[in-house]
Scaffold this motif. Structure first.
Motif, PDB file in Angstrom:
ATOM      1  N   GLY A 264      62.509  24.513  43.152  1.00  0.00           N
ATOM      2  CA  GLY A 264      61.409  25.386  42.754  1.00  0.00           C
ATOM      3  C   GLY A 264      60.278  24.665  42.050  1.00  0.00           C
ATOM      4  N   GLN A 265      60.490  23.422  41.652  1.00  0.00           N
ATOM      5  CA  GLN A 265      59.449  22.654  40.968  1.00  0.00           C
ATOM      6  C   GLN A 265      58.569  21.935  41.981  1.00  0.00           C
ATOM      7  N   SER A 266      57.373  21.582  41.542  1.00  0.00           N
ATOM      8  CA  SER A 266      56.452  20.812  42.367  1.00  0.00           C
ATOM      9  C   SER A 266      56.990  19.389  42.529  1.00  0.00           C
ATOM     10  N   SER A 267      56.773  18.800  43.683  1.00  0.00           N
ATOM     11  CA  SER A 267      57.325  17.477  43.980  1.00  0.00           C
ATOM     12  C   SER A 267      56.436  16.349  43.465  1.00  0.00           C
ATOM     13  N   THR A 268      56.140  16.379  42.185  1.00  0.00           N
ATOM     14  CA  THR A 268      55.359  15.305  41.574  1.00  0.00           C
ATOM     15  C   THR A 268      56.241  14.064  41.440  1.00  0.00           C
ATOM     16  N   ALA A 269      55.618  12.931  41.217  1.00  0.00           N
ATOM     17  CA  ALA A 269      56.360  11.678  41.082  1.00  0.00           C
ATOM     18  C   ALA A 269      57.384  11.760  39.951  1.00  0.00           C
ATOM     19  N   SER A 270      57.013  12.374  38.833  1.00  0.00           N
ATOM     20  CA  SER A 270      57.947  12.439  37.707  1.00  0.00           C
ATOM     21  C   SER A 270      59.133  13.360  37.999  1.00  0.00           C
ATOM     22  N   VAL A 271      58.908  14.455  38.714  1.00  0.00           N
ATOM     23  CA  VAL A 271      60.001  15.368  39.067  1.00  0.00           C
ATOM     24  C   VAL A 271      60.939  14.702  40.073  1.00  0.00           C
ATOM     25  N   VAL A 272      60.374  14.010  41.060  1.00  0.00           N
ATOM     26  CA  VAL A 272      61.197  13.308  42.054  1.00  0.00           C
ATOM     27  C   VAL A 272      62.031  12.226  41.371  1.00  0.00           C
ATOM     28  N   GLU A 273      61.427  11.479  40.472  1.00  0.00           N
ATOM     29  CA  GLU A 273      62.163  10.428  39.755  1.00  0.00           C
ATOM     30  C   GLU A 273      63.261  11.028  38.876  1.00  0.00           C
ATOM     31  N   SER A 274      62.977  12.157  38.244  1.00  0.00           N
ATOM     32  CA  SER A 274      63.985  12.825  37.426  1.00  0.00           C
ATOM     33  C   SER A 274      65.174  13.257  38.289  1.00  0.00           C
ATOM     34  N   ALA A 275      64.897  13.822  39.443  1.00  0.00           N
ATOM     35  CA  ALA A 275      65.962  14.253  40.353  1.00  0.00           C
ATOM     36  C   ALA A 275      66.773  13.051  40.827  1.00  0.00           C
ATOM     37  N   ARG A 276      66.077  11.965  41.176  1.00  0.00           N
ATOM     38  CA  ARG A 276      66.762  10.761  41.626  1.00  0.00           C
ATOM     39  C   ARG A 276      67.689  10.214  40.545  1.00  0.00           C
ATOM     40  N   ALA A 277      67.176  10.132  39.324  1.00  0.00           N
ATOM     41  CA  ALA A 277      67.980   9.613  38.214  1.00  0.00           C
ATOM     42  C   ALA A 277      69.178  10.516  37.936  1.00  0.00           C
ATOM     43  N   ARG A 278      68.974  11.827  37.965  1.00  0.00           N
ATOM     44  CA  ARG A 278      70.080  12.762  37.725  1.00  0.00           C
ATOM     45  C   ARG A 278      71.165  12.630  38.788  1.00  0.00           C
ATOM     46  N   SER A 279      70.749  12.390  40.029  1.00  0.00           N
ATOM     47  CA  SER A 279      71.707  12.308  41.136  1.00  0.00           C
ATOM     48  C   SER A 279      72.469  10.987  41.146  1.00  0.00           C
ATOM     49  N   GLY A 280      71.909   9.962  40.500  1.00  0.00           N
ATOM     50  CA  GLY A 280      72.522   8.641  40.526  1.00  0.00           C
ATOM     51  C   GLY A 280      72.155   7.845  41.765  1.00  0.00           C
ATOM     52  N   ALA A 281      71.297   8.395  42.616  1.00  0.00           N
ATOM     53  CA  ALA A 281      70.897   7.713  43.852  1.00  0.00           C
ATOM     54  C   ALA A 281      69.999   6.527  43.535  1.00  0.00           C
ATOM     55  N   ARG A 282      70.006   5.550  44.414  1.00  0.00           N
ATOM     56  CA  ARG A 282      69.137   4.383  44.243  1.00  0.00           C
ATOM     57  C   ARG A 282      67.730   4.647  44.729  1.00  0.00           C
ATOM     58  N   MET A 283      67.555   5.641  45.619  1.00  0.00           N
ATOM     59  CA  MET A 283      66.228   5.946  46.141  1.00  0.00           C
ATOM     60  C   MET A 283      66.144   7.436  46.452  1.00  0.00           C
ATOM     61  N   ALA A 284      64.913   7.908  46.599  1.00  0.00           N
ATOM     62  CA  ALA A 284      64.682   9.312  46.938  1.00  0.00           C
ATOM     63  C   ALA A 284      63.584   9.387  47.978  1.00  0.00           C
ATOM     64  N   ARG A 285      63.644  10.437  48.781  1.00  0.00           N
ATOM     65  CA  ARG A 285      62.564  10.669  49.733  1.00  0.00           C
ATOM     66  C   ARG A 285      62.229  12.156  49.741  1.00  0.00           C
ATOM     67  N   ILE A 286      60.987  12.442  50.082  1.00  0.00           N
ATOM     68  CA  ILE A 286      60.512  13.816  50.194  1.00  0.00           C
ATOM     69  C   ILE A 286      60.388  14.137  51.673  1.00  0.00           C
TER      70      ILE A 286
END
Length: 115
Positions: free
Chosen positions: A61-83
């Motif tokens: 539900g949040q906007s896919s800003t760089a900080s939100v994507v990075e937060s999601a990536r860090a929470r997931s433990g993934a090494r990378m994220a993609r939109i």
């Protein structure tokens, strides 16, 4: 004199060439892990950079800003994220170290999954 065959060696070289080719293309369109506290949090969240999408569900539900994507990536433990945007052509290979965030036409995150 015994006959020598190079078939196993040739097969190994062919496999190595394939791996190197795929590795050269792997970073396209993906956000690598950031240094510092976020990387430390990711390492603690999942061993070896493996993705766990459950903790990243908080960004739905949040906007896919760089900080939100990075937060999601860090929470997931993934090494990378993609939109993943509507209508976008994507690769379909599964990568256990990648978080995929699907967004709607307004850039709001609608799903968070590994792969």
């Amino acid at each position: 004199m015994p006959k020598t065959t190079f078939a196993p060696f040739a097969a190994m070289l062919g496999g190595l060439a394939t791996v190197l080719t795929l590795a050269a293309c792997a970073g396209n369109g993906q956000t690598p892990a950031a240094p510092g506290a976020a990387a430390a949090a990711a390492a603690a969240a999942a061993p070896g950079g493996l993705c766990n999408a459950q903790p990243a569900q908080v960004v739905l539900g949040q906007s896919s800003t760089a900080s939100v994507v990075e937060s999601a990536r860090a929470r997931s433990g993934a090494r990378m994220a993609r939109i993943l945007r509507p209508g976008q052509t994507i690769t379909k290979e599964f990568n256990a170290q990648r978080l995929s965030l699907q967004v709607d036409g307004n850039g709001r995150i609608i799903t968070a999954r590994c792969g």
